[in-house]
Each structure stands twice: as C-alpha cells, then as structure tokens.
Design a protein around this motif. Structure first.
Motif, PDB file in Angstrom:
ATOM      1  N   ALA A   8       0.803  -1.219   0.000  1.00  0.00           N
ATOM      2  CA  ALA A   8       0.000   0.000   0.000  1.00  0.00           C
ATOM      3  C   ALA A   8       0.838   1.273   0.000  1.00  0.00           C
ATOM      4  CB  ALA A   8      -0.938   0.011   1.207  1.00  0.00           C
ATOM      5  N   GLY A   9       2.167   1.145   0.095  1.00  0.00           N
ATOM      6  CA  GLY A   9       3.025   2.329   0.134  1.00  0.00           C
ATOM      7  C   GLY A   9       2.890   3.177  -1.123  1.00  0.00           C
ATOM      8  N   LYS A  10       3.154   4.466  -0.992  1.00  0.00           N
ATOM      9  CA  LYS A  10       2.976   5.398  -2.104  1.00  0.00           C
ATOM     10  C   LYS A  10       4.197   5.494  -3.019  1.00  0.00           C
ATOM     11  CE  LYS A  10      -0.422   8.216   0.363  1.00  0.00           C
ATOM     12  NZ  LYS A  10      -1.535   7.671  -0.440  1.00  0.00           N
ATOM     13  N   GLY A  11       5.321   4.903  -2.624  1.00  0.00           N
ATOM     14  CA  GLY A  11       6.504   4.918  -3.484  1.00  0.00           C
ATOM     15  C   GLY A  11       6.985   6.325  -3.820  1.00  0.00           C
ATOM     16  N   LYS A  12       7.046   7.190  -2.807  1.00  0.00           N
ATOM     17  CA  LYS A  12       7.374   8.600  -3.055  1.00  0.00           C
ATOM     18  C   LYS A  12       8.753   8.785  -3.680  1.00  0.00           C
ATOM     19  CE  LYS A  12       4.380  10.435   0.599  1.00  0.00           C
ATOM     20  NZ  LYS A  12       4.320  11.199   1.871  1.00  0.00           N
ATOM     21  N   LEU A  14      10.116   7.083  -5.877  1.00  0.00           N
ATOM     22  CA  LEU A  14      10.133   6.683  -7.288  1.00  0.00           C
ATOM     23  C   LEU A  14       9.233   7.576  -8.136  1.00  0.00           C
ATOM     24  CD1 LEU A  14      11.561   4.592  -9.003  1.00  0.00           C
ATOM     25  CD2 LEU A  14       9.675   3.004  -8.596  1.00  0.00           C
ATOM     26  N   ARG A  15       8.827   8.709  -7.606  1.00  0.00           N
ATOM     27  CA  ARG A  15       8.062   9.650  -8.414  1.00  0.00           C
ATOM     28  C   ARG A  15       8.952  10.237  -9.498  1.00  0.00           C
ATOM     29  NH1 ARG A  15       4.570  12.902  -3.732  1.00  0.00           N
ATOM     30  NH2 ARG A  15       3.142  11.175  -3.284  1.00  0.00           N
ATOM     31  N   PRO A  16       8.398  10.587 -10.694  1.00  0.00           N
ATOM     32  CA  PRO A  16       6.978  10.728 -11.008  1.00  0.00           C
ATOM     33  C   PRO A  16       6.283   9.423 -11.434  1.00  0.00           C
ATOM     34  CG  PRO A  16       8.267  11.374 -12.892  1.00  0.00           C
ATOM     35  CD  PRO A  16       9.252  11.061 -11.800  1.00  0.00           C
ATOM     36  N   HIS A  17       7.016   8.313 -11.508  1.00  0.00           N
ATOM     37  CA  HIS A  17       6.439   7.074 -12.045  1.00  0.00           C
ATOM     38  C   HIS A  17       5.293   6.547 -11.186  1.00  0.00           C
ATOM     39  CE1 HIS A  17       9.741   6.986 -14.903  1.00  0.00           C
ATOM     40  NE2 HIS A  17      10.499   7.347 -13.898  1.00  0.00           N
ATOM     41  N   THR A  18       5.398   6.726  -9.867  1.00  0.00           N
ATOM     42  CA  THR A  18       4.384   6.182  -8.979  1.00  0.00           C
ATOM     43  C   THR A  18       3.200   7.129  -8.781  1.00  0.00           C
ATOM     44  OG1 THR A  18       5.766   6.970  -7.143  1.00  0.00           O
ATOM     45  CG2 THR A  18       5.928   4.645  -7.734  1.00  0.00           C
ATOM     46  N   LEU A  19       3.196   8.263  -9.455  1.00  0.00           N
ATOM     47  CA  LEU A  19       2.025   9.138  -9.406  1.00  0.00           C
ATOM     48  C   LEU A  19       0.848   8.508 -10.155  1.00  0.00           C
ATOM     49  CD1 LEU A  19       3.690  12.611 -10.001  1.00  0.00           C
ATOM     50  CD2 LEU A  19       2.757  11.740  -7.855  1.00  0.00           C
ATOM     51  N   CYS A 222      13.972  -1.548  -5.202  1.00  0.00           N
ATOM     52  CA  CYS A 222      13.357  -0.706  -6.226  1.00  0.00           C
ATOM     53  C   CYS A 222      12.914   0.605  -5.589  1.00  0.00           C
ATOM     54  CB  CYS A 222      12.183  -1.420  -6.892  1.00  0.00           C
ATOM     55  SG  CYS A 222      12.652  -2.938  -7.740  1.00  0.00           S
ATOM     56  N   GLY A 223      13.816   1.213  -4.827  1.00  0.00           N
ATOM     57  CA  GLY A 223      13.451   2.375  -4.046  1.00  0.00           C
ATOM     58  C   GLY A 223      13.339   3.656  -4.831  1.00  0.00           C
ATOM     59  N   ASN A 224      14.321   3.948  -5.672  1.00  0.00           N
ATOM     60  CA  ASN A 224      14.301   5.174  -6.466  1.00  0.00           C
ATOM     61  C   ASN A 224      14.668   4.845  -7.906  1.00  0.00           C
ATOM     62  OD1 ASN A 224      17.161   4.979  -6.613  1.00  0.00           O
ATOM     63  ND2 ASN A 224      17.382   6.165  -4.750  1.00  0.00           N
ATOM     64  N   LYS A 225      14.737   5.866  -8.732  1.00  0.00           N
ATOM     65  CA  LYS A 225      14.967   5.625 -10.160  1.00  0.00           C
ATOM     66  C   LYS A 225      16.289   4.915 -10.416  1.00  0.00           C
ATOM     67  CE  LYS A 225      17.214   7.668 -13.920  1.00  0.00           C
ATOM     68  NZ  LYS A 225      18.526   8.352 -14.040  1.00  0.00           N
ATOM     69  N   GLU A 226      17.376   5.396  -9.806  1.00  0.00           N
ATOM     70  CA  GLU A 226      18.685   4.793 -10.070  1.00  0.00           C
ATOM     71  C   GLU A 226      18.719   3.334  -9.643  1.00  0.00           C
ATOM     72  OE1 GLU A 226      18.288   7.843  -8.865  1.00  0.00           O
ATOM     73  OE2 GLU A 226      19.172   8.983 -10.525  1.00  0.00           O
ATOM     74  N   ILE A 227      18.184   3.057  -8.460  1.00  0.00           N
ATOM     75  CA  ILE A 227      18.206   1.685  -7.954  1.00  0.00           C
ATOM     76  C   ILE A 227      17.298   0.783  -8.777  1.00  0.00           C
ATOM     77  CG2 ILE A 227      17.613   0.247  -5.963  1.00  0.00           C
ATOM     78  CD1 ILE A 227      18.463   2.566  -4.173  1.00  0.00           C
TER      79      ILE A 227
END
Length: 332
Positions: A8-12, A14-19, A222-227
């Motif tokens: 249920a996490g919002k994946g902040k 990894l934005r803008p992809h998780t918007l 898969c925390g942020n874009k680079e990772i």
C-alpha cells in the motif's frame, strides 16, 4: 500455504512514475515487480500457495484485475485488504488478519531476490536475510551456532550483525503471529511511532518459536529511479540466455546487445539496444541508442541516446538527453 504481500506504500522516492502506477506494478525485465516476487516465492515454496492477500491502498479495479491474474498464474486466489493509514510493518500485516492462519509467508512488495534453497515448511519460522557491508539502515538478526536466531535488532547504530532482514518471512503458525501483532495494536505498543514487525518476532522468539535464517544470493531494491534501473539490469542478467524478445515485435536494422527485453507490438528501427534494456509493449523507437534503461508501454523515442534512464507509459521523447526519468504522458 498463504502469502501476504503488503503493497500500500505510495513509493514517493520513485516519483513521477508512482504518481500514476503503484510501485509494485512497475515492470522489471518485462514483468511487474509484484509478479516477479510472487513467481520467485512460488519457486522456493514446495507447497502450493492457495491464497494471496494483497494489502493495498486505493487501487483501481484494473489494477486489482492484474493482481488477480498474477495470483491465478501460480494457482492461488487473490484477496484484497485495504490499508488506509501507514502505521508500520506489523500494522500492514494485520490488515490481512483474515488469512493470517496456518502456514504463511509474508513478503513486502519492493523486495526482489534470487535464492538457491527451498523453504522447509516444517520449520517454525524463517527470516530471509542478505549479508551486507553496512546494515545500519536495516533490521538485522543474530544467530547461534545452530543457525537459530537469538536477537532481532532494528537499525543498529553500532555493528552487531551483517545479516540484514530483506522483508520476506515464513511462519508455520500464522495464528501465533496474528495474536502477537494484535496484542501490539490493541495495547498501542509502538517503536519509532509505528507498530514494528520485529517486536512481534522478538515476542514469538521469547515464547519458544525457533526462527532460522534463509540466506538469499541476491537482493534487489526498487526504491528510487537509479536503484530501479540497476535492479532491472541485474534481473535481466539473471535471465540472460533466455529469449526475451517477443516474436510480435518488429525489429529492423538494429544491433541488439543482450540482455534485452522487448514486448509485444513494439517497433524498433535503426537502433542500438542494450545491454540491460527493457522495452514494454507497443513502443515505437527509431534512430536511438539505449543502454541501462527501463522503458514502459506505448512510448515513442526518436533521435535520442539514453543510458541510466527510466521512462513511463505514453511518453514522447525526441532529442538527445543522456539520462532521464520521465513519468507517464511526458513530452520532451
């Protein structure tokens, strides 16, 4: 065997992809993260997974349909549990109390792994870990000479162990875990303002549950874009040698440097693709050079050279940036 996947996490980060797309539905090597996770759990589980409980936020019915397909593909039935507020790892699991019974595996949805062992369903419990150099940002475990866990430590400031908990757990008696988590919540017992799973694990251990360590070979975040781009590259490496290019894709005058995934209906011409590139369905790509990149569906790329890049759905990109992170429906 039941499987519970908090997602249920919002994946902040990894934005803008998780918007527009929940993080567990972001594709890695051509499949959503959560699908990769379910398949990998099924691969190390000798018993059939009967129920999969997805702990979700306010997801659209289309996303639920995709999750139903993912469950059905491993012979399981999907259940959905709403987590309206994020109050910690134990709270997320408690949302799925209905199926927290019998043999249960819990796997947090942003965890991908490779392992060469089979889960032993007769163990009391298994905590999956990975040896890492700096475990200070993770929960860690200590074990005795028999491999039985003796301590759970959340984000240790001083070194106590290099075995980091990766977010996958097995319980022979899910009811016992349910009771411990419910006790925490009913008595408002928190750590750092949240209901922590490690507190329930510590209580179970003190009451006689023997937890063993399940060590994985690889742990992908898969925390942020680079990772996420790096994880896509590493997962493609696991699949190297398999045919990852759809026979429904059209490829003309291209150099393909494996490993590369190309989805159905994509049209690629006059391009150098790879290594470590995933291209989704129905993309149109011409006069490009791509490496270390994750491209989702229905995207158009023209006259561009990209590396270390992540591009969403329905993107139109023409030009020559070197590294980008573009969400759905972007224009460049």
């Amino acid at each position: 065997m039941n499987l519970i996947i908090p997602m249920a996490g919002k994946g902040k980060r990894l934005r803008p992809h998780t918007l527009t797309t929940p993080k567990p539905l972001i594709p890695i090597a051509g499949k959503p993260i959560v699908q990769r996770l379910v398949e990998d759990i099924a691969n190390v589980t000798p018993e059939k997974i009967e129920k999969i409980g997805f702990v979700i936020g306010d997801f659209e019915e289309e996303i639920k349909d995709k999750l139903r397909e993912i469950a059905a593909a491993v012979g399981a039935k999907a259940y959905f549990f709403m987590q309206e507020t994020a109050e910690g790892t134990a709270h997320a699991i408690a949302c799925a109390n209905e199926i927290l019974e019998g043999k249960v595996t819990v796997a947090f949805s942003d965890t991908l792994f490779r392992a060469d062992f089979k889960l032993n369903p007769e163990d009391d419990g298994i905590i999956w870990t990975k040896q890492i150099e700096d475990p200070s940002a993770f929960g860690v475990v200590k074990a005795n000479d028999d491999g039985i866990i003796t301590d759970f430590i959340e984000k240790p400031k001083n070194f106590v162990s290099d075995q980091a908990i990766i977010g996958i757990y097995y319980f022979k008696k899910g009811e016992d875990l349910r009771d411990e988590i419910n006790y925490l919540i009913e008595n408002n017992i928190r750590a750092g303002g949240e209901f922590q799973l490690t507190m329930a694990l510590e209580s179970l251990k003190n009451k006689g549950t023997n937890f063993t360590i399940g060590t994985v070979n690889d742990w992908l975040d898969c925390g942020n874009k680079e990772i996420t781009v790096e994880s896509n590259s590493r997962y493609l490496g696991f699949l190297k040698g398999q045919n990852l290019i759809s026979d429904k894709a059209k490829i003309q005058n291209c150099e393909i440097i494996e490993p590369v995934f190309i989805g159905d209906g994509s049209e690629i011409s006059n391009a150098t693709i790879g290594p470590n590139v995933s291209i989704g369905k129905n993309c149109k790509i011409s006069n490009v050079k791509l490496s270390e990149a994750l491209i989702q569906n229905n995207t158009t790329l023209e006259d561009v050279e990209l590396t270390n890049s992540m591009i969403g759905n329905f993107v139109n990109l023409k030009g020559n940036p070197k590294s980008v992170s573009l969400g759905d429906y972007s224009e460049w």
